[in-house]
Design an enzyme around this catalytic site. Structure first.
Site, PDB file in Angstrom:
ATOM      1  N   GLY A 160       0.836  -1.188   0.000  1.00  0.00           N
ATOM      2  CA  GLY A 160       0.000   0.000   0.000  1.00  0.00           C
ATOM      3  C   GLY A 160       0.874   1.242   0.000  1.00  0.00           C
ATOM      4  N   ILE A 162       2.305   2.939   2.461  1.00  0.00           N
ATOM      5  CA  ILE A 162       3.518   2.882   3.291  1.00  0.00           C
ATOM      6  C   ILE A 162       4.519   1.899   2.699  1.00  0.00           C
ATOM      7  CG2 ILE A 162       4.433   2.313   5.568  1.00  0.00           C
ATOM      8  CD1 ILE A 162       1.711   3.175   6.717  1.00  0.00           C
ATOM      9  N   THR A 241       5.682  -2.039  11.601  1.00  0.00           N
ATOM     10  CA  THR A 241       5.063  -0.753  11.908  1.00  0.00           C
ATOM     11  C   THR A 241       3.600  -0.772  11.469  1.00  0.00           C
ATOM     12  OG1 THR A 241       5.790   0.149   9.778  1.00  0.00           O
ATOM     13  CG2 THR A 241       7.243   0.513  11.672  1.00  0.00           C
ATOM     14  N   GLU A 272      -1.697  -2.600  23.754  1.00  0.00           N
ATOM     15  CA  GLU A 272      -1.085  -1.279  23.913  1.00  0.00           C
ATOM     16  C   GLU A 272      -1.841  -0.480  24.961  1.00  0.00           C
ATOM     17  OE1 GLU A 272      -0.829   0.626  20.088  1.00  0.00           O
ATOM     18  OE2 GLU A 272       0.403  -0.959  19.224  1.00  0.00           O
ATOM     19  N   HIS A 291       4.143   2.832  19.435  1.00  0.00           N
ATOM     20  CA  HIS A 291       3.207   3.136  18.349  1.00  0.00           C
ATOM     21  C   HIS A 291       3.409   4.583  17.885  1.00  0.00           C
ATOM     22  CE1 HIS A 291      -0.851   1.722  16.537  1.00  0.00           C
ATOM     23  NE2 HIS A 291      -0.215   2.519  15.700  1.00  0.00           N
ATOM     24  N   ALA A 293       5.567   5.440  15.011  1.00  0.00           N
ATOM     25  CA  ALA A 293       6.241   5.508  13.710  1.00  0.00           C
ATOM     26  C   ALA A 293       5.750   6.674  12.865  1.00  0.00           C
ATOM     27  CB  ALA A 293       6.061   4.194  12.948  1.00  0.00           C
TER      28      ALA A 293
END
Length: 328
Positions: A160, A162, A241, A272, A291, A293
């Site tokens: 995608g 990223i 990530t 998280e 979390h 990035a």
């Protein structure tokens, strides 16, 4: 970015779910003087504000400490015609096919910065900087050899926005880039080989670095498990990530502790914040970040500007960016 032409009544009222509205309140209100914005910084107020304001649209930024079912409830509240997710992930809104609400997201807005972070993790691990930090703490002077990235193969899992940005940066470093993706796409100059995700097991043994950029679905839950890790080279690097549940964390802990993997960088986790008693904290050759990035300075404003552009598009009858297809 997918576009869809709109033929609908103008949006005149928007509910904004964001923990710190002052990040972009004045910018949005100044850009859209004919739109009334209703600001929700306390998720417990979602039902009350939505019931009284009856907005046409919802713009919501979901993050750690500001998530939960209220986001989906707001997006599909009676009377809402358009919901925009201030981020790329939209799992919390599924299933979309059960609604007539138009849903868009911020896919691609922060992709260059996530890619920059992923490449940074790769450089730190490949350059053996964790070893140097340990040596510095112990006042040891010992030079360590490293392999140039130009001799290595990167496997990008998920192509995608990223994944594509990661591939571009890796190619500029001289790496060979192969990809495994849900839908095989038209080849790009930075991708040397492209395969369907179903062939992932065959590709893992070829990769020196594996970078994960797929959505979390039933299909990708624990995509990287003990079996997958066993297929990787003992000196390979794993980067995640994307979403925490894509990696089986205990299997990764075992692989690193037993020296069956060269190193890993994790920015996302199954739970998280990461629990204090998680074995990941003390795992060797592992970089952790909370979390973060995509935590580039001013990121909420970047998301707001993208939403603002789409709001202008809606109200002028132009195509929207990043409309999600039903069933996704």
């Amino acid at each position: 970015m997918k576009t869809t032409t709109r033929s609908a009544e103008p949006i005149t009222s928007v509910a904004v779910l964001h923990s710190t509205p002052d990040d972009f309140r004045h910018e949005l209100e100044r850009s859209h003087p004919d739109v009334t914005f209703h600001w929700i910084a306390d998720l417990e107020q979602v039902d009350a504000v939505m019931s009284s304001a009856k907005p046409d649209a919802v713009f919501a930024i979901r993050k750690t400490g500001f998530g939960g079912p209220q986001h989906r409830r707001a997006a599909f509240f009676p009377g809402v015609r358009w919901a925009h997710v201030g981020g790329s992930g939209y799992e919390h809104l599924l299933p979309i096919e059960q609604s007539d609400v138009c849903v868009t997201n911020g896919r691609g807005v922060l992709a260059p910065f996530v890619a920059e972070t992923a490449i940074s993790g790769m450089l730190v691990l490949n350059g053996r900087f964790l070893k140097y930090i340990d040596q510095q703490n112990r006042r040891l002077w010992n030079s360590l050899a490293f392999r140039p990235l130009a001799d290595q193969t990167l496997l990008v899992v998920g192509l995608g926005a990223i994944g594509h940005e990661v591939a571009v940066r890796a190619k500029s470093l001289g790496m060979r880039v192969i990809s495994a993706t849900r839908r095989v796409q038209e080849m790009h100059a930075e991708i040397d080989e492209q395969y369907p995700l179903t062939q992932l097991a065959e590709l893992l043994s070829r990769a020196d670095v594996v970078s994960l950029h797929v959505r979390h679905t039933e299909e990708t839950t624990h995509l990287i498990d003990a079996k997958a890790l066993a297929l990787m080279k003992p000196e390979a690097i794993l980067i995640n990530t994307a979403r925490g549940a894509i990696v089986h964390e205990q299997a990764l802990v075992s692989a690193l502790a037993e020296g069956r993997l060269g190193g890993a960088y994790l920015d996302v986790f199954e739970q998280e914040p990461l629990p204090h008693d998680s074995p990941l904290w003390a795992c060797p050759n592992l970089i952790l970040s909370p979390h973060s990035a995509d935590n580039v300075v001013g990121w909420p404003s970047r998301m707001a500007r993208f939403f603002s552009d789409n709001l202008t598009r809606w109200n002028t009858g132009r195509p929207l960016l990043n409309e999600l297809a039903r069933g996704k």
